[in-house]
Design an enzyme around this catalytic site. Structure first.
Site, PDB file in Angstrom:
ATOM      1  NE  ARG A   1      43.121  32.513  38.929  1.00 12.78           N
ATOM      2  CZ  ARG A   1      42.518  32.785  40.098  1.00 12.78           C
ATOM      3  NH1 ARG A   1      42.820  33.885  40.749  1.00 12.78           N
ATOM      4  NH2 ARG A   1      41.626  31.968  40.606  1.00 12.78           N
TER       5      ARG A   1
ATOM      6  CG  HIS B   1      36.803  30.484  38.815  1.00 15.20           C
ATOM      7  ND1 HIS B   1      37.856  29.598  38.813  1.00 15.20           N
ATOM      8  CD2 HIS B   1      36.931  31.219  39.960  1.00 15.20           C
ATOM      9  CE1 HIS B   1      38.585  29.780  39.896  1.00 15.20           C
ATOM     10  NE2 HIS B   1      38.051  30.750  40.612  1.00 15.20           N
TER      11      HIS B   1
ATOM     12  CD  GLN C   1      35.133  29.565  43.791  1.00 18.26           C
ATOM     13  OE1 GLN C   1      36.292  29.933  43.889  1.00 18.26           O
ATOM     14  NE2 GLN C   1      34.424  29.209  44.845  1.00 18.26           N
TER      15      GLN C   1
ATOM     16  CG  ASP D   1      32.830  37.020  41.922  1.00 18.10           C
ATOM     17  OD1 ASP D   1      33.694  37.304  42.771  1.00 18.10           O
ATOM     18  OD2 ASP D   1      33.121  36.716  40.743  1.00 18.10           O
TER      19      ASP D   1
ATOM     20  CB  CYS E   1      34.013  32.581  44.396  1.00 25.56           C
ATOM     21  SG  CYS E   1      34.052  34.227  43.683  1.00 25.56           S
TER      22      CYS E   1
ATOM     23  NE  ARG F   1      38.412  26.596  44.046  1.00 25.33           N
ATOM     24  CZ  ARG F   1      39.036  27.649  43.522  1.00 25.33           C
ATOM     25  NH1 ARG F   1      38.817  28.847  44.011  1.00 25.33           N
ATOM     26  NH2 ARG F   1      39.849  27.516  42.486  1.00 25.33           N
TER      27      ARG F   1
HETATM   28  N1   CP Z   1      38.080  32.067  44.449  1.00 27.23           N
HETATM   29  C1   CP Z   1      39.312  32.091  43.921  1.00 27.23           C
HETATM   30  O1   CP Z   1      39.572  31.572  42.832  1.00 27.23           O
HETATM   31  O2   CP Z   1      40.226  32.722  44.690  1.00 27.23           O
HETATM   32  P1   CP Z   1      41.690  33.133  44.261  1.00 27.23           P
HETATM   33  O3   CP Z   1      41.572  34.252  43.249  1.00 27.23           O
HETATM   34  O4   CP Z   1      42.337  33.592  45.533  1.00 27.23           O
HETATM   35  O5   CP Z   1      42.387  31.948  43.667  1.00 27.23           O
HETATM   36  N1  NVA Z   2      35.190  37.194  39.212  1.00 27.77           N
HETATM   37  C1  NVA Z   2      36.410  37.236  39.992  1.00 27.77           C
HETATM   38  C2  NVA Z   2      36.656  35.896  40.588  1.00 27.77           C
HETATM   39  C3  NVA Z   2      37.879  35.818  41.461  1.00 27.77           C
HETATM   40  C4  NVA Z   2      38.108  34.449  42.003  1.00 27.77           C
HETATM   41  C5  NVA Z   2      37.556  37.683  39.108  1.00 27.77           C
HETATM   42  O1  NVA Z   2      37.643  37.209  37.962  1.00 27.77           O
HETATM   43  O2  NVA Z   2      38.371  38.486  39.553  1.00 27.77           O
END
Ligand code: CP
Ligand code: NVA
Length: 307
Positions: free
Chosen positions: A104, A131, A134, A226, A266, A294
């Site tokens: 990530r 993502h 997701q 989101d 999400c 997930r």
């Molecule tokens: N939706 C999602 O990816 O959540 P986290 O940021 O908690 O991993």
């Molecule tokens: N768009 C959000 C998604 C989190 C899972 C972010 O990038 O923070």
């Protein structure tokens, strides 16, 4: 699935997505029935996270254990990558110890550089522009809710961010009709849009872009949102709270959607900002089913790439 990495939905074929979705269904069933299934015995997944996470981190870690392997959490700040060791050198070294990595991070290009140097699979656990895990798992959730997802209308309302980008490619490749409504200066990145347009003619799915959320959600089977301020954009928070206010998912907006509309997010959610608590906790919400799935979807990715 004959590929080394999973970096974006854009790079997956519809057949590969089908394979993952079908396998997810089986893995979920086996877990519910307590069937022991440990194809990753002896394997280790490295988890490099440069941003916070609850769902992605926990589901990859638990998924590895359930499949017989183990997971190693590597906070970006605590490995040498955070002190300037290069992405390439990190990839070369970790390839000697691990059987796969989930990362990530901020830049998609860092992910691509890692994948190019690494001899082990790399999974995208979220970047600034995508993502995939997701949205693949959200599509699985919709398959559980509808007889067929072909031709359903999903409306994404809010920021033209990583999740929205992955939805564009996810919808096109699975036959979903997607409407996206974002404020003017927060629309989908032009490069992503160009790729989506090029794909649209060859796809079963379609997409439309709006600025008016009411137009986007008209007769929608699913409304998705989101956060207004994604990770890394915190300095823009106050401005975003003003601009995005008309994009809140509330009952006023949802009355324009289909009567039985399903609501998705999400997570993490900022309750009563991008979505009201009332909507989040209503019978129309499938948000916590999404969160559960997930786990199952990522197990299918782990099995396909590390198995
Ligand atoms: N939706 C999602 O990816 O959540 P986290 O940021 O908690 O991993
Ligand atoms: N768009 C959000 C998604 C989190 C899972 C972010 O990038 O923070």
């Amino acid at each position: 699935m004959k590929r080394k990495d999973l970096l974006s939905i854009y790079s997956l074929t519809p057949d590969e997505i089908r394979e993952l979705l079908d396998r997810t269904k089986l893995l979920k069933k086996w877990l519910k029935e307590n069937v022991s299934h440990k194809p990753l015995d002896g394997k280790t997944l490295g988890m490099i996270f440069h941003k916070p996470s609850t769902r992605t981190r926990v589901t990859f870690e638990v998924g590895m254990y359930q499949l017989g392997g183990q997971a190693l959490f590597l906070s970006g700040a605590e490995i040498q990558l955070g002190r300037g060791e290069t992405v390439s050198d990190t990839a070369l070294v970790l390839s000697r110890y691990l059987n796969g990595v989930v990362m990530r991070t901020f830049k998609q290009s860092d992910l691509e550089e890692f994948a190019q140097k690494a001899t082990i699979p790399l999974i995208n656990g979220l970047t600034d522009i995508s993502h995939p895990c997701q949205v693949l798992s959200d599509i699985f959730t919709l398959e559980e809710k509808f007889d067929s997802i072909k031709g359903i209308k999903v409306a994404y309302v809010g920021d033209g961010n990583n999740v929205a980008n992955s939805w564009l490619f996810g919808a096109l490749k699975t036959g979903i009709n997607l409407s996206i409504a974002t404020p003017d200066n927060y629309s989908i990145d032009p490069d992503i849009l160009k790729k989506a347009k090029a794909l649209e003619g060859k796809s079963e799915g379609s997409f439309k872009i709006f600025t008016d959320p009411v137009k986007a959600v008209k007769e929608a089977d699913v409304v998705y949102t989101d956060v207004w301020t994604s990770m890394g954009k915190e300095s823009e928070r106050l401005e975003r709270e003003k601009v995005f206010r008309p994009y809140q998912v509330n009952w006023d907006l949802l009355k324009h959607a289909s009567k039985d509309v399903l609501v998705m997010h999400c997570l993490p959610a900022h309750r009563d900002e991008e979505i009201t608590s009332e909507v989040m906790d209503s019978k129309n919400s499938v948000i916590f089913d999404q969160a559960e799935n997930r786990l199952h979807l990522q197990k299918s990715i782990l099995e396909a790439l590390l198995g």
